[in-house]
Design a protein around this motif. Sequence first.
Motif, PDB file in Angstrom:
ATOM      1  N   VAL A 124     -77.572  34.510  20.639  1.00 25.39           N
ATOM      2  CA  VAL A 124     -76.031  34.031  20.943  1.00 25.39           C
ATOM      3  C   VAL A 124     -75.799  34.287  22.093  1.00 25.39           C
ATOM      4  O   VAL A 124     -74.938  33.237  22.911  1.00 25.39           O
ATOM      5  N   ARG A 199     -73.260  41.590  22.173  1.00 24.25           N
ATOM      6  CA  ARG A 199     -73.384  39.849  21.009  1.00 24.25           C
ATOM      7  C   ARG A 199     -72.481  40.330  20.261  1.00 24.25           C
ATOM      8  O   ARG A 199     -72.995  39.152  18.461  1.00 24.25           O
ATOM      9  N   LYS A 203     -72.090  37.774  17.303  1.00 25.40           N
ATOM     10  CA  LYS A 203     -72.028  36.936  16.318  1.00 25.40           C
ATOM     11  C   LYS A 203     -70.800  37.367  14.605  1.00 25.40           C
ATOM     12  O   LYS A 203     -71.479  36.314  13.944  1.00 25.40           O
TER      13      LYS A 203
END
Length: 253
Positions: A124, A199, A203
Amino acid sequence: MKYNTLNASSRFDSKLSSVLNNSIWCWKPARSEALVEIQCHLPDVPLGIVDKPVWHIARKGSYACSDTWEFFRDKKPDVVWWHLIWFPLAIPKQSFILWLAVQNRLTTGDRLLVWGFQGDVNCVFCRHGVESRDHLFFECSFSSRIWLACLQRCPFIDPNSDWQSLLDDGCIHWKKKTLAGILCRLVFSSAVYNIWRARNEVKFQGHPKSEEQILKLILWEVRNRISGSSRFNKTRENIRICQYWNLDCSVLH
């Protein structure tokens, strides 16, 4: 159970008091060899004392969570990397995430593919290739820049190390309870935790953090954790570390 109570000429819900009279056993005639054997041993049972519960698996006879855990847990040899995760001043939530990462149990993209996931599994941060544990820590260009910035204040860690090399070096050089050893482990665990958290925020929430924001969080957590301690000796190396991290030398004695 019902068979045994019938052999003893007792009701299924009978209590122990039904076969005691003034601290004397008063069983009805036994109807089985097994019950005869039991009654032969009853005189060895002390009567007239106050009953109390005894936790047999505990060393002292009273309940203790640690004894219960030792009894039920699956015992295995200690892993060599345990002190990288559990150490003085460790932050529990970070230790847990690092524990998962060391065992490669984080739900990274490569593991999702193995489970049959059909969605986006690319990193990502950099969008280059399938996300994996080793990529995320710290092969990714985004996380690598954060990690290198951390190491500017922690010169005890080789900046060219990959994940496995970091673990190998840490198991040898970071296990001491010195300020440098604690600092290396705090930086490592905080970096892994905050990068993984960032992260997840990208996400699942679509809220990206900048490198500067993540780095600021890591440095703040490490500095705050060490500032609350005064367990380190006042040596030249420790004074230099305090200067690197803008720490008050009152943490030294």
